[in-house]
Design a protein around this motif. Structure first.
Motif, PDB file in Angstrom:
ATOM      1  N   ASN A  64      -7.411 -10.270  -0.059  1.00 15.71           N
ATOM      2  CA  ASN A  64      -6.479  -9.139  -0.134  1.00 15.71           C
ATOM      3  C   ASN A  64      -5.038  -9.558  -0.414  1.00 15.71           C
ATOM      4  O   ASN A  64      -4.107  -8.801  -0.121  1.00 15.71           O
ATOM      5  CB  ASN A  64      -6.517  -8.301   1.153  1.00 15.71           C
ATOM      6  CG  ASN A  64      -7.889  -7.722   1.427  1.00 15.71           C
ATOM      7  OD1 ASN A  64      -8.679  -7.529   0.513  1.00 15.71           O
ATOM      8  ND2 ASN A  64      -8.193  -7.455   2.689  1.00 15.71           N
ATOM      9  N   GLU A  82      -8.479  -2.523  -5.993  1.00 17.54           N
ATOM     10  CA  GLU A  82      -8.813  -2.607  -4.570  1.00 17.54           C
ATOM     11  C   GLU A  82      -9.528  -3.911  -4.260  1.00 17.54           C
ATOM     12  O   GLU A  82      -9.378  -4.471  -3.168  1.00 17.54           O
ATOM     13  CB  GLU A  82      -9.679  -1.406  -4.201  1.00 17.54           C
ATOM     14  CG  GLU A  82      -9.797  -1.136  -2.722  1.00 17.54           C
ATOM     15  CD  GLU A  82     -10.494   0.187  -2.453  1.00 17.54           C
ATOM     16  OE1 GLU A  82     -11.742   0.201  -2.502  1.00 17.54           O
ATOM     17  OE2 GLU A  82      -9.801   1.183  -2.216  1.00 17.54           O
ATOM     18  N   THR A 125      -5.399  -0.034  -1.428  1.00 19.88           N
ATOM     19  CA  THR A 125      -4.230   0.093  -2.301  1.00 19.88           C
ATOM     20  C   THR A 125      -3.207   1.081  -1.765  1.00 19.88           C
ATOM     21  O   THR A 125      -2.094   1.173  -2.272  1.00 19.88           O
ATOM     22  CB  THR A 125      -4.665   0.532  -3.709  1.00 19.88           C
ATOM     23  OG1 THR A 125      -5.398   1.764  -3.618  1.00 19.88           O
ATOM     24  CG2 THR A 125      -5.535  -0.532  -4.361  1.00 19.88           C
ATOM     25  N   ILE A 152       0.181  -1.333   0.620  1.00 18.15           N
ATOM     26  CA  ILE A 152       0.502  -2.633   0.031  1.00 18.15           C
ATOM     27  C   ILE A 152       1.903  -3.048   0.457  1.00 18.15           C
ATOM     28  O   ILE A 152       2.855  -2.275   0.340  1.00 18.15           O
ATOM     29  CB  ILE A 152       0.422  -2.579  -1.504  1.00 18.15           C
ATOM     30  CG1 ILE A 152      -1.006  -2.261  -1.959  1.00 18.15           C
ATOM     31  CG2 ILE A 152       0.883  -3.897  -2.122  1.00 18.15           C
ATOM     32  CD1 ILE A 152      -1.152  -2.097  -3.458  1.00 18.15           C
ATOM     33  N   GLY A 160      -2.599  -6.293   0.614  1.00 16.72           N
ATOM     34  CA  GLY A 160      -3.129  -5.025   1.094  1.00 16.72           C
ATOM     35  C   GLY A 160      -3.501  -5.105   2.553  1.00 16.72           C
ATOM     36  O   GLY A 160      -3.309  -6.122   3.222  1.00 16.72           O
ATOM     37  N   ASP A 161      -4.052  -4.041   3.070  1.00 14.13           N
ATOM     38  CA  ASP A 161      -4.438  -3.980   4.474  1.00 14.13           C
ATOM     39  C   ASP A 161      -5.458  -5.057   4.788  1.00 14.13           C
ATOM     40  O   ASP A 161      -6.462  -5.214   4.102  1.00 14.13           O
ATOM     41  CB  ASP A 161      -5.033  -2.599   4.780  1.00 14.13           C
ATOM     42  CG  ASP A 161      -5.368  -2.435   6.244  1.00 14.13           C
ATOM     43  OD1 ASP A 161      -4.585  -2.932   7.072  1.00 14.13           O
ATOM     44  OD2 ASP A 161      -6.403  -1.813   6.549  1.00 14.13           O
TER      45      ASP A 161
END
Length: 389
Positions: A253, A275, A281, A284, A343-344
């Protein structure tokens, strides 16, 4: 000896069968190349003599043909000496073209003289014509029943019969217009470029903003990171001189984009990340050289970061079918700067695949080593040795 030759021949077949984006050349009896075809994930086209023909993005023909010719030869010379209006440039002879360097995400098309083109296998099917320091004329015939309209002397909009939109944008010194046949004619001076972008889904306000950054020279580069056949593939389009970009997934990620520019002036880097590359997404975060970038609430605030003390970014969700986002990063000043998008659930560390661009507009993806062309040469060389022995 026969066993050795058979083994080498089998190796040739294996290497030829591993080409990720097919480049097929046909030859006549004298061995002279007549045509070459390229087929990628998003883009397909043929190269026939002096023209790129049947340029398709996501299966839709957006250009019937495109030619480029030196401004010092043929009727193109009239455009540069002022004796012929650009709108009257209906046809050109065109320089001889050939497919050159190829990666999993882009292919370069060489032309006689200084000009060159690069076709980028991303979801906009970006096609870039570079003048290479000398004046070049370009004529692009749009697809059948398409309509072209000049928005300015730097931008022409095209709409195909099925509604697919495309845009021609001049970067640097030059101009583009609709010629007397309803097609597109461009004049490129110095080191300018003509950029064609297609919108197979729909054209959004975000796309309009990207075009404005390209035309105004505010965009240093575009970076695309997506998943193809289970692998992350990157494609880079550079818009400035002496600009290089390297993209690497450093951890799950997490994507790093390192941009090196000779000029210190700040610019915007436009990235499209899937993604699969950055995780969620919708969430971010962005750092520049390890420091958190501030999130801008408007494009004017984003642009205000150029030349300031702090880099800023904006995230816009993509309208494409694939879950992705467009991330605009306004880098306040340049030398070599590293942008990290996370991202997460992302974490620092690790080392993934990478790709880079040397500033020519061509970029690498997941193809290692010297590429299929060199591999084929090496295997064929081995075959000759086997025959000799």
């Amino acid at each position: 000896m026969n066993t050795r030759i058979a083994a080498v021949a089998m190796a040739v077949l294996v290497v030829a069968g591993s080409v990720p984006a097919a480049a097929v050349a046909t030859q006549n009896g004298t061995g002279t190349q007549e045509a070459s075809a390229y087929s990628g994930t998003h883009v397909t086209f043929d190269v026939q003599d002096s023209a790129v023909v049947d340029y398709q993005v996501e299966g839709e023909t957006v250009l019937d043909s495109m030619k480029v010719q030196s401004g010092s030869s043929g009727n193109a010379a009239g455009v540069f000496d002022g004796s012929l209006d650009l709108s009257a440039l209906a046809t050109i002879e065109g320089s001889a073209l050939s497919l050159n360097a190829q990666t999993s995400a882009a292919v370069e098309i060489g032309a006689e003289g200084s000009a060159s083109m690069t076709a980028h296998d991303n979801d906009h099917g970006i096609l870039v014509v570079r003048s290479g320091g000398n004046g070049q004329a370009v004529v692009a015939n749009v697809s059948s029943n398409a309509e072209a309209s000049a928005e300015s002397d730097q931008q022409v909009e095209v709409t195909t019969e099925d509604g697919t939109k495309g845009t021609f944008v001049v970067v640097g010194d030059g101009s583009v217009t609709v010629n007397e046949n309803g097609n597109v004619a461009a004049k490129l001076d110095g080191d300018s470029r003509l950029v064609f972008r297609s919108y197979p889904d729909e054209k959004t306000e975000t796309d309009e903003q990207t075009e404005e950054y390209i035309a105004s020279g505010k965009a240093a580069a575009e970076v695309y990171v997506e998943q193809q056949d289970g692998e992350l593939v990157t494609d880079t389009v550079t818009y400035g001189q002496q600009t290089s970009v390297e993209t690497k997934q450093t951890a799950e990620n997490t994507v790093n984009v390192t941009v090196d520019r000779a000029a210190s002036e700040g610019k915007v880097v436009v990235t499209s990340v899937s993604e699969a590359a950055v995780g969620a997404t919708e969430d971010i975060s962005v750092t520049v050289d390890g420091e958190a970038a501030a999130q801008a609430s408007s494009y004017s605030e984003l642009e205000g970061a150029i030349g300031s003390d702090t880099s800023k970014y904006m995230v816009e969700q993509s309208s494409s079918a694939e879950a992705s986002a467009d991330v605009y990063v306004a880098i306040n000043h340049f030398s070599e700067r590293t942008v990290q998008m996370q991202g997460d659930g992302g974490s620092d560390g690790g080392d993934g695949g990478d790709s880079g661009s040397d500033g020519s507009g061509s970029s690498g993806g997941s193809v290692p080593g010297f590429g299929v062309g060199v591999a084929l040469v090496a295997v064929l060389g081995a075959a000759l040795v086997a025959l000799r022995e």
